[in-house]
Design a protein around this motif. Structure first.
Motif, PDB file in Angstrom:
ATOM      1  N   ALA A 173       1.071 -33.445 -29.449  1.00 38.98           N
ATOM      2  CA  ALA A 173       0.621 -32.121 -29.017  1.00 38.98           C
ATOM      3  C   ALA A 173       0.280 -32.116 -27.523  1.00 38.98           C
ATOM      4  O   ALA A 173       0.569 -31.145 -26.810  1.00 38.98           O
ATOM      5  N   LEU A 174      -0.307 -33.215 -27.051  1.00 37.16           N
ATOM      6  CA  LEU A 174      -0.619 -33.328 -25.632  1.00 37.16           C
ATOM      7  C   LEU A 174       0.667 -33.357 -24.804  1.00 37.16           C
ATOM      8  O   LEU A 174       0.768 -32.678 -23.771  1.00 37.16           O
ATOM      9  N   ALA A 175       1.662 -34.119 -25.266  1.00 40.77           N
ATOM     10  CA  ALA A 175       2.939 -34.189 -24.550  1.00 40.77           C
ATOM     11  C   ALA A 175       3.632 -32.824 -24.550  1.00 40.77           C
ATOM     12  O   ALA A 175       4.206 -32.403 -23.533  1.00 40.77           O
ATOM     13  N   ASP A 176       3.581 -32.132 -25.664  1.00 44.53           N
ATOM     14  CA  ASP A 176       4.211 -30.807 -25.745  1.00 44.53           C
ATOM     15  C   ASP A 176       3.541 -29.815 -24.790  1.00 44.53           C
ATOM     16  O   ASP A 176       4.210 -28.996 -24.153  1.00 44.53           O
ATOM     17  N   ALA A 177       2.212 -29.901 -24.694  1.00 44.06           N
ATOM     18  CA  ALA A 177       1.483 -29.002 -23.796  1.00 44.06           C
ATOM     19  C   ALA A 177       1.841 -29.293 -22.338  1.00 44.06           C
ATOM     20  O   ALA A 177       1.982 -28.374 -21.526  1.00 44.06           O
ATOM     21  N   ALA A 178       2.000 -30.570 -22.015  1.00 37.56           N
ATOM     22  CA  ALA A 178       2.396 -30.932 -20.653  1.00 37.56           C
ATOM     23  C   ALA A 178       3.811 -30.452 -20.356  1.00 37.56           C
ATOM     24  O   ALA A 178       4.107 -29.962 -19.258  1.00 37.56           O
ATOM     25  N   ASP A 179       4.697 -30.548 -21.349  1.00 40.84           N
ATOM     26  CA  ASP A 179       6.083 -30.120 -21.173  1.00 40.84           C
ATOM     27  C   ASP A 179       6.179 -28.614 -20.953  1.00 40.84           C
ATOM     28  O   ASP A 179       7.048 -28.131 -20.217  1.00 40.84           O
ATOM     29  N   ALA A 180       5.269 -27.877 -21.568  1.00 36.44           N
ATOM     30  CA  ALA A 180       5.314 -26.416 -21.470  1.00 36.44           C
ATOM     31  C   ALA A 180       4.485 -25.868 -20.314  1.00 36.44           C
ATOM     32  O   ALA A 180       4.425 -24.643 -20.114  1.00 36.44           O
ATOM     33  N   ARG A 183       5.814 -23.223 -17.824  1.00 41.58           N
ATOM     34  CA  ARG A 183       6.072 -21.885 -18.352  1.00 41.58           C
ATOM     35  C   ARG A 183       4.813 -21.209 -18.884  1.00 41.58           C
ATOM     36  O   ARG A 183       4.846 -20.045 -19.279  1.00 41.58           O
ATOM     37  N   ALA A 184       3.721 -21.962 -18.933  1.00 47.24           N
ATOM     38  CA  ALA A 184       2.485 -21.429 -19.521  1.00 47.24           C
ATOM     39  C   ALA A 184       1.719 -20.567 -18.513  1.00 47.24           C
ATOM     40  O   ALA A 184       1.773 -20.815 -17.306  1.00 47.24           O
ATOM     41  N   PRO A 185       0.987 -19.566 -18.990  1.00 47.45           N
ATOM     42  CA  PRO A 185       0.205 -18.716 -18.081  1.00 47.45           C
ATOM     43  C   PRO A 185      -0.999 -19.432 -17.479  1.00 47.45           C
ATOM     44  O   PRO A 185      -1.525 -19.018 -16.448  1.00 47.45           O
ATOM     45  N   SER A 186      -1.450 -20.515 -18.140  1.00 43.50           N
ATOM     46  CA  SER A 186      -2.581 -21.277 -17.626  1.00 43.50           C
ATOM     47  C   SER A 186      -2.495 -22.707 -18.169  1.00 43.50           C
ATOM     48  O   SER A 186      -1.604 -23.042 -18.953  1.00 43.50           O
ATOM     49  N   ALA A 187      -3.440 -23.538 -17.745  1.00 38.39           N
ATOM     50  CA  ALA A 187      -3.463 -24.933 -18.193  1.00 38.39           C
ATOM     51  C   ALA A 187      -4.361 -25.125 -19.406  1.00 38.39           C
ATOM     52  O   ALA A 187      -4.669 -26.258 -19.776  1.00 38.39           O
ATOM     53  N   SER A 188      -4.759 -24.025 -20.043  1.00 38.88           N
ATOM     54  CA  SER A 188      -5.723 -24.124 -21.146  1.00 38.88           C
ATOM     55  C   SER A 188      -5.187 -24.958 -22.308  1.00 38.88           C
ATOM     56  O   SER A 188      -5.920 -25.741 -22.915  1.00 38.88           O
ATOM     57  N   ALA A 189      -3.894 -24.826 -22.630  1.00 40.73           N
ATOM     58  CA  ALA A 189      -3.334 -25.596 -23.744  1.00 40.73           C
ATOM     59  C   ALA A 189      -3.325 -27.090 -23.430  1.00 40.73           C
ATOM     60  O   ALA A 189      -3.602 -27.922 -24.292  1.00 40.73           O
ATOM     61  N   LEU A 190      -3.026 -27.427 -22.179  1.00 38.40           N
ATOM     62  CA  LEU A 190      -3.025 -28.828 -21.779  1.00 38.40           C
ATOM     63  C   LEU A 190      -4.433 -29.411 -21.835  1.00 38.40           C
ATOM     64  O   LEU A 190      -4.650 -30.522 -22.331  1.00 38.40           O
TER      65      LEU A 190
END
Length: 266
Positions: A173-180, A183-190
Motif C-alpha cells: 500500500a505504501l509503494a502504491d501510494a508513492a507510485d500514485a 497524480r494525487a491531489p495531495s500527499a495525504s495517501a502517502l
C-alpha cells in the motif's frame, strides 16, 4: 547552471545499497551469494577478496573481529562476506550478531587484498571449498549496477519493511501510494501509508516479544540508535582522512549529511 533544467535529473545518478553495509561491500556480498548458489552444500575453506586499494585500505574494511558495535560490522568486509555465506542473506539483524561463532570463524578465513588492478566497486572474489575446488566471481557492472530505479526502490522498500515487521499488504500500500503521488491531489495517501506501516511494524514487534523484554530495545529503537552511531563513525573517519580542520561542509540546515563530487565509503 540552468542548462537542461527540467530535462536532466541528478536523482537518476543515485546508487543504492541493497544490504545494510558499507557501499564498498555491495558487490562483495552479491558475489558471495552468487558463489554460494553455485555450491550450496559446500563448506568454505578460504575466501580472498581483491579490492581497489582505496577500498581495501579504508578504515575498518579488513577488520575481522572482535566486534562490539554495528559500525564495525558495517565496515568489515570479512564479517559481511561471512554473514552472507552463513545466512544466504545480509540483513539488519544479522549485522548485530557480534558473537555468532559460525560467522566469526569464517571471517577469520577471509582475506582482503589491496589490488591495483581492480577498479573501484568491482571486486574479484576467489573462493576455495573443503574439496579444494576454486570458484571465482567478479563484479562487471561497477556502481552502475546499483542505479536507483523504481523497481529497485520497491524491492528495497519491501525488504526493509519485512525486516522491521511491516506486513506485506501494508508495504505494498505504501509503494502504491508513492507510485500514485504524481497524480494525487495531495500527499495525504502517502503519509497515511507511512503511518499505517509504522503502526503495523510496531505491533508486529510487540507480538514477537522484542518489546516485552525490558533489556532489549525494539528494532525501531535500534535503527535510530544505529543511525546516530553510524553518522558519528563516518564523521570520525572523515576527520582521519582529511586531517584537522578540513571537514568542510558536512551538515545542512536540516541536519542531513552532505557529501558531493568525490565518492567514498558509507
Amino acid at each position: 547552471m540552468a542548462d537542461r533544467l527540467g530535462d536532466e535529473f541528478e536523482f537518476r545518478q543515485i546508487t543504492y545499497k541493497p544490504y545494510p553495509t558499507c557501499q564498498f561491500h555491495r558487490a562483495v556480498v552479491s558475489g558471495v551469494l552468487a558463489l554460494r548458489r553455485q555450491a550450496p552444500r559446500a563448506s568454505l575453506r578460504r575466501l580472498t577478496i581483491h579490492m581497489h586499494p582505496f577500498e581495501a585500505d579504508f578504515i575498518g574494511v579488513r577488520h575481522a573481529g572482535p566486534f562490539r558495535r554495528f559500525s564495525q560490522t558495517f565496515m568489515s568486509a570479512p564479517f559481511c562476506a561471512a554473514l552472507a555465506w552463513v545466512d544466504g542473506c545480509v540483513g539488519y539483524e544479522g549485522m548485530h550478531r557480534y558473537d555468532d561463532t559460525r560467522v566469526l570463524e569464517l571471517a577469520a578465513r577471509i582475506d582482503v587484498v589491496s589490488d591495483p588492478g581492480i577498479e573501484r566497486y568491482r571486486p574479484r572474489l576467489v573462493a576455495m571449498d573443503d574439496h579444494g575446488v576454486a570458484r571465482e566471481w567478479a563484479e562487471q557492472g561497477g556502481s552502475e549496477a546499483y542505479l536507483l530505479t523504481w523497481h529497485a526502490a520497491v524491492d528495497m522498500s519491501g525488504a526493509l519493511c519485512e525486516e522491521v515487521g511491516v506486513p506485506a499488504p501494508a508495504a505494498q500500500a505504501l509503494a502504491d501510494a508513492a507510485d500514485a503521488l504524481a497524480r494525487a491531489p495531495s500527499a495525504s495517501a502517502l503519509l497515511a501509508g507511512g503511518r499505517n506501516g509504522h503502526r503495523a511494524g510496531r505491533a508486529a514487534t510487540v507480538q514477537s516479544g522484542h518489546a516485552s523484554r525490558p533489556d532489549t530495545r525494539t528494532r525501531h529503537d535500534r535503527v535510530r540508535h544505529t543511525t546516530r552511531e553510524t553518522i558519528n563513525h563516518a564523521q570520525e573517519n572523515e576527520k582521519l582522512r582529511r586531517g584537522p580542520g578540513r571537514m568542510g561542509r558536512r551538515v545542512d540546515g536540516g541536519g542531513a549529511m552532505r557529501r558531493r563530487a568525490r565518492p567514498g565509503a558509507g
